[in-house]
Design a protein around this motif. Structure first.
Motif, PDB file in Angstrom:
ATOM      1  N   LEU A  66       0.823  -1.210   0.000  1.00 50.06           N
ATOM      2  CA  LEU A  66       0.000   0.000   0.000  1.00 50.06           C
ATOM      3  C   LEU A  66       0.860   1.263   0.000  1.00 50.06           C
ATOM      4  O   LEU A  66       0.575   2.227  -0.717  1.00 50.06           O
ATOM      5  CB  LEU A  66      -0.929  -0.003   1.216  1.00 50.06           C
ATOM      6  N   ILE A  67       1.936   1.257   0.813  1.00 51.33           N
ATOM      7  CA  ILE A  67       2.813   2.431   0.853  1.00 51.33           C
ATOM      8  C   ILE A  67       3.542   2.602  -0.474  1.00 51.33           C
ATOM      9  O   ILE A  67       3.669   3.716  -0.998  1.00 51.33           O
ATOM     10  CB  ILE A  67       3.815   2.300   2.020  1.00 51.33           C
ATOM     11  N   GLU A  68       4.016   1.499  -1.045  1.00 51.74           N
ATOM     12  CA  GLU A  68       4.760   1.582  -2.301  1.00 51.74           C
ATOM     13  C   GLU A  68       3.865   2.041  -3.446  1.00 51.74           C
ATOM     14  O   GLU A  68       4.334   2.708  -4.375  1.00 51.74           O
ATOM     15  CB  GLU A  68       5.374   0.220  -2.624  1.00 51.74           C
ATOM     16  N   SER A  69       2.582   1.712  -3.385  1.00 54.34           N
ATOM     17  CA  SER A  69       1.665   2.122  -4.453  1.00 54.34           C
ATOM     18  C   SER A  69       1.157   3.544  -4.270  1.00 54.34           C
ATOM     19  O   SER A  69       0.522   4.094  -5.168  1.00 54.34           O
ATOM     20  CB  SER A  69       0.468   1.170  -4.519  1.00 54.34           C
ATOM     21  N   GLY A  70       1.416   4.144  -3.106  1.00 51.86           N
ATOM     22  CA  GLY A  70       0.954   5.500  -2.855  1.00 51.86           C
ATOM     23  C   GLY A  70       1.785   6.530  -3.607  1.00 51.86           C
ATOM     24  O   GLY A  70       2.898   6.265  -4.057  1.00 51.86           O
ATOM     25  N   LYS A  71       1.258   7.715  -3.696  1.00 47.60           N
ATOM     26  CA  LYS A  71       1.911   8.784  -4.436  1.00 47.60           C
ATOM     27  C   LYS A  71       2.508   9.865  -3.531  1.00 47.60           C
ATOM     28  O   LYS A  71       3.349  10.643  -3.970  1.00 47.60           O
ATOM     29  CB  LYS A  71       0.910   9.436  -5.396  1.00 47.60           C
ATOM     30  N   SER A  72       2.069   9.920  -2.284  1.00 46.74           N
ATOM     31  CA  SER A  72       2.558  10.976  -1.399  1.00 46.74           C
ATOM     32  C   SER A  72       2.620  10.467   0.034  1.00 46.74           C
ATOM     33  O   SER A  72       2.009   9.439   0.373  1.00 46.74           O
ATOM     34  CB  SER A  72       1.641  12.200  -1.472  1.00 46.74           C
ATOM     35  N   CYS A  73       3.378  11.180   0.879  1.00 46.34           N
ATOM     36  CA  CYS A  73       3.485  10.920   2.322  1.00 46.34           C
ATOM     37  C   CYS A  73       4.020   9.525   2.629  1.00 46.34           C
ATOM     38  O   CYS A  73       3.707   8.949   3.676  1.00 46.34           O
ATOM     39  CB  CYS A  73       2.136  11.119   3.021  1.00 46.34           C
ATOM     40  N   ARG A  74       4.828   8.979   1.742  1.00 52.58           N
ATOM     41  CA  ARG A  74       5.365   7.647   1.997  1.00 52.58           C
ATOM     42  C   ARG A  74       6.232   7.630   3.249  1.00 52.58           C
ATOM     43  O   ARG A  74       6.168   6.693   4.057  1.00 52.58           O
ATOM     44  CB  ARG A  74       6.171   7.169   0.793  1.00 52.58           C
ATOM     45  N   SER A  75       7.075   8.641   3.405  1.00 55.07           N
ATOM     46  CA  SER A  75       7.971   8.691   4.554  1.00 55.07           C
ATOM     47  C   SER A  75       7.192   8.761   5.864  1.00 55.07           C
ATOM     48  O   SER A  75       7.579   8.139   6.860  1.00 55.07           O
ATOM     49  CB  SER A  75       8.922   9.878   4.442  1.00 55.07           C
ATOM     50  N   VAL A  76       6.105   9.515   5.862  1.00 53.54           N
ATOM     51  CA  VAL A  76       5.283   9.638   7.062  1.00 53.54           C
ATOM     52  C   VAL A  76       4.677   8.291   7.429  1.00 53.54           C
ATOM     53  O   VAL A  76       4.709   7.865   8.598  1.00 53.54           O
ATOM     54  CB  VAL A  76       4.185  10.691   6.853  1.00 53.54           C
ATOM     55  N   TYR A  77       4.132   7.595   6.445  1.00 50.66           N
ATOM     56  CA  TYR A  77       3.521   6.297   6.711  1.00 50.66           C
ATOM     57  C   TYR A  77       4.559   5.286   7.192  1.00 50.66           C
ATOM     58  O   TYR A  77       4.290   4.489   8.094  1.00 50.66           O
ATOM     59  CB  TYR A  77       2.813   5.778   5.458  1.00 50.66           C
ATOM     60  N   ARG A  78       5.746   5.311   6.578  1.00 49.67           N
ATOM     61  CA  ARG A  78       6.806   4.396   7.023  1.00 49.67           C
ATOM     62  C   ARG A  78       7.183   4.668   8.470  1.00 49.67           C
ATOM     63  O   ARG A  78       7.360   3.742   9.263  1.00 49.67           O
ATOM     64  CB  ARG A  78       8.033   4.531   6.119  1.00 49.67           C
ATOM     65  N   ALA A  79       7.315   5.941   8.818  1.00 51.01           N
ATOM     66  CA  ALA A  79       7.696   6.286  10.192  1.00 51.01           C
ATOM     67  C   ALA A  79       6.623   5.866  11.189  1.00 51.01           C
ATOM     68  O   ALA A  79       6.934   5.336  12.266  1.00 51.01           O
ATOM     69  CB  ALA A  79       7.951   7.792  10.292  1.00 51.01           C
ATOM     70  N   ILE A  80       5.357   6.081  10.836  1.00 51.68           N
ATOM     71  CA  ILE A  80       4.262   5.730  11.748  1.00 51.68           C
ATOM     72  C   ILE A  80       4.257   4.229  12.027  1.00 51.68           C
ATOM     73  O   ILE A  80       4.121   3.791  13.185  1.00 51.68           O
ATOM     74  CB  ILE A  80       2.913   6.183  11.160  1.00 51.68           C
ATOM     75  N   HIS A  81       4.408   3.423  10.999  1.00 50.77           N
ATOM     76  CA  HIS A  81       4.356   1.980  11.181  1.00 50.77           C
ATOM     77  C   HIS A  81       5.636   1.426  11.801  1.00 50.77           C
ATOM     78  O   HIS A  81       5.604   0.331  12.387  1.00 50.77           O
ATOM     79  CB  HIS A  81       4.094   1.292   9.836  1.00 50.77           C
TER      80      HIS A  81
END
Length: 316
Positions: free
Chosen positions: A116-131
């Protein structure tokens, strides 16, 4: 002419001997250099791993109690006591149950979040940090936070269930739910680690493979996942499964903080049994025998798991 040939032969022989001696000298130098590089690591491996393991094996053959000045050699008596102990069998079954939930749950959810993160277009770094935050956080502090969330009266989990008209429970004090709740916390704890590894594996997959799959008719996302993504993630998946399984077998902090093996040993796991026997009951010889059995189980399962998965993993 024969004399000339004889001289040439002698010169070649001397040259060959010199080259051979030089090769031997270089070989010795290489060996010394290798030992100079490997020596410190080998020394610390010996001091920090092999000697303690040998000590644990030795203690397991005695009736030594922590703090005692004398002990006796009892041979395999501690091991016979282990396999006749119903409490040990219960902790072993609890550990297997815990691992059987944590490993597939962590791997599947970690891969799903990574996709899901890899398919996203924005805020990838934020999602990675949260998880990834749960993996970086102190387990004891996070366990206390979970204890507050799961409190039977003021916890947010029961309050949300009550607001939705669903039944509530004393999650950590009910023998039917305590171990399952600990397994859910274990998934939450390891999820970020698995996600990061899967993200690294996804980034290493060449886009040309997806283009080739499109040409061959695999134009749907599920088809690309089945024919390209999952096979190419084979080595990463094997590593994630083995590491998460080891971490699940070694669970201790959450059990110690949240349940202390209860209620009624319903959440007792192998490492907590080892701790309780060695440092609470002071049965150090018995605890050392538990550690030996635990090490044998983990090594056997890890090797068999690696061999089994290696047969179905595709390497480039």
């Amino acid at each position: 002419m024969p004399v000339a040939l004889s001289g040439a032969t002698e010169s070649a022989a001397r040259g060959g001997a010199t080259s051979s001696a030089t090769a031997r000298r270089w070989s010795l130098a290489e060996v010394l250099a290798a030992w100079a590089l490997v020596g410190p690591a080998a020394f610390f491996l010996l001091i920090l791993f092999f000697l303690p393991v040998t000590g644990v094996f030795a203690i397991a053959l005695t009736n030594w109690q922590f703090g005692a000045r004398s002990f006796s050699f009892v041979g395999l008596a501690n091991f016979r006591e282990i396999f006749a102990d119903a409490g040990f069998r219960d902790s072993l079954l609890n550990t297997v149950f815990y691992v059987s939930i944590v490993v597939p749950g962590t791997v599947v959810l970690g891969l799903l979040i990574a996709l899901l993160i890899e398919s996203g277009k924005s805020c990838r770094s934020v999602y990675r940090a949260i998880h990834f935050l749960p993996f970086m956080a102190t387990i004891t502090a996070m366990a206390i936070a979970w204890e507050a969330l799961l409190h039977p009266t003021i916890g947010l989990v029961n309050q949300a269930l009550a607001a939705a008209g669903l039944p509530t429970a004393n999650w950590l004090r009910d023998e039917n739910t305590a171990l399952a709740v600990l397994a859910v916390i274990g998934i939450w704890q390891n999820l970020g680690y698995a996600m990061v590894l899967f993200l690294a594996g996804l980034k290493s997959i060449s886009r040309d493979l997806y283009d080739a799959a499109d040409i061959d008719g695999a134009d749907l996302a599920l088809d690309r996942l089945r024919t390209v993504t999952l096979p190419m993630l084979g080595p990463v998946s094997m590593f994630v499964v083995i590491v998460v399984a080891l971490r699940a077998f070694e669970t201790f902090d959450t059990v110690k903080v949240l349940t202390q093996g209860g209620p009624g040993h319903a959440s007792d796991v192998l490492l907590y049994t080892l701790y309780r026997e060695s440092f609470e009951y002071l049965h150090t010889g018995y605890g050392a025998a538990v550690a030996v059995v635990f090490l044998a189980i983990v090594v056997t399962l890890t090797l068999s798991q690696a061999r089994t998965m290696d047969r179905v993993v595709h390497y480039l």
